[in-house]
Design a protein around this motif. Structure first.
Motif, PDB file in Angstrom:
ATOM      1  N   UNK A  51       5.358  -4.066   5.478  1.00 59.46           N
ATOM      2  CA  UNK A  51       4.923  -4.045   4.115  1.00 59.46           C
ATOM      3  C   UNK A  51       4.265  -2.983   3.770  1.00 59.46           C
ATOM      4  N   UNK A  52       2.974  -3.159   4.327  1.00 58.18           N
ATOM      5  CA  UNK A  52       1.926  -1.848   4.263  1.00 58.18           C
ATOM      6  C   UNK A  52       2.326  -0.774   4.576  1.00 58.18           C
ATOM      7  N   UNK A  53       3.091  -0.628   5.649  1.00 56.77           N
ATOM      8  CA  UNK A  53       3.530   0.687   5.860  1.00 56.77           C
ATOM      9  C   UNK A  53       4.813   1.332   4.782  1.00 56.77           C
ATOM     10  N   UNK A  54       5.369   0.339   4.317  1.00 61.27           N
ATOM     11  CA  UNK A  54       6.416   0.824   3.455  1.00 61.27           C
ATOM     12  C   UNK A  54       5.626   1.360   2.091  1.00 61.27           C
ATOM     13  N   UNK A  55       4.813   0.467   1.698  1.00 58.43           N
ATOM     14  CA  UNK A  55       3.715   0.761   0.448  1.00 58.43           C
ATOM     15  C   UNK A  55       3.051   1.918   0.503  1.00 58.43           C
ATOM     16  N   UNK A  56       2.612   2.466   1.697  1.00 58.68           N
ATOM     17  CA  UNK A  56       1.885   3.597   2.032  1.00 58.68           C
ATOM     18  C   UNK A  56       3.001   4.791   1.908  1.00 58.68           C
ATOM     19  N   UNK A  57       4.156   4.513   2.400  1.00 59.18           N
ATOM     20  CA  UNK A  57       5.331   5.538   2.277  1.00 59.18           C
ATOM     21  C   UNK A  57       5.713   5.906   0.915  1.00 59.18           C
ATOM     22  N   UNK A  58       5.688   4.753   0.251  1.00 65.58           N
ATOM     23  CA  UNK A  58       6.159   4.993  -1.311  1.00 65.58           C
ATOM     24  C   UNK A  58       4.978   5.696  -2.084  1.00 65.58           C
TER      25      UNK A  58
END
Length: 122
Positions: A51-58
């Protein structure tokens, strides 16, 4: 009858995993052994990290679209395979532009001797 089953706050485990906390750190906070975390909460740990990886990419993508040249370059290199063009030049390379005739007309310098040096200084 065995020991009572320990339970922990799944949301807290996901949040801590998303902050890149180690299993040891998470186990101390939620007061459950690392082994129990691995056996019973592996999905929550994985989801938290993803979830955090996805948020960072976003956030990176949004930053690039809002005009961050650094982020545009970084994403271009990582997502699109773009590269910098690197040209190397030999720093010791010397280019001669004089013709051979010019060299022939040069008079060699007098060799520097102690006698010549004394005359110039004295």
């Amino acid at each position: 009858m065995g020991r009572p089953k320990k339970t922990a706050d799944k949301e807290l485990i996901m949040e801590l995993a998303g902050l890149n906390c180690s299993l040891e750190e998470i186990s101390r906070i939620v007061k459950i052994s690392e082994r129990t975390l691995q056996r019973n909460y592996a999905d929550e740990i994985t989801k938290g990290k993803e979830y955090v990886k996805t948020s960072l990419k976003r956030a990176q993508y949004r930053s690039a679209l809002n005009g961050s040249f650094v982020m545009q370059i970084w994403l271009g290199k990582n997502l699109l395979g773009q590269t910098d063009k690197v040209e190397t030049h030999n720093k010791d390379e010397i280019i001669f532009t004089r013709s051979i005739k010019e060299f022939e007309n040069d008079k060699p310098d007098k060799p520097k001797t102690k006698k010549n040096m004394v005359k110039k200084n004295g």
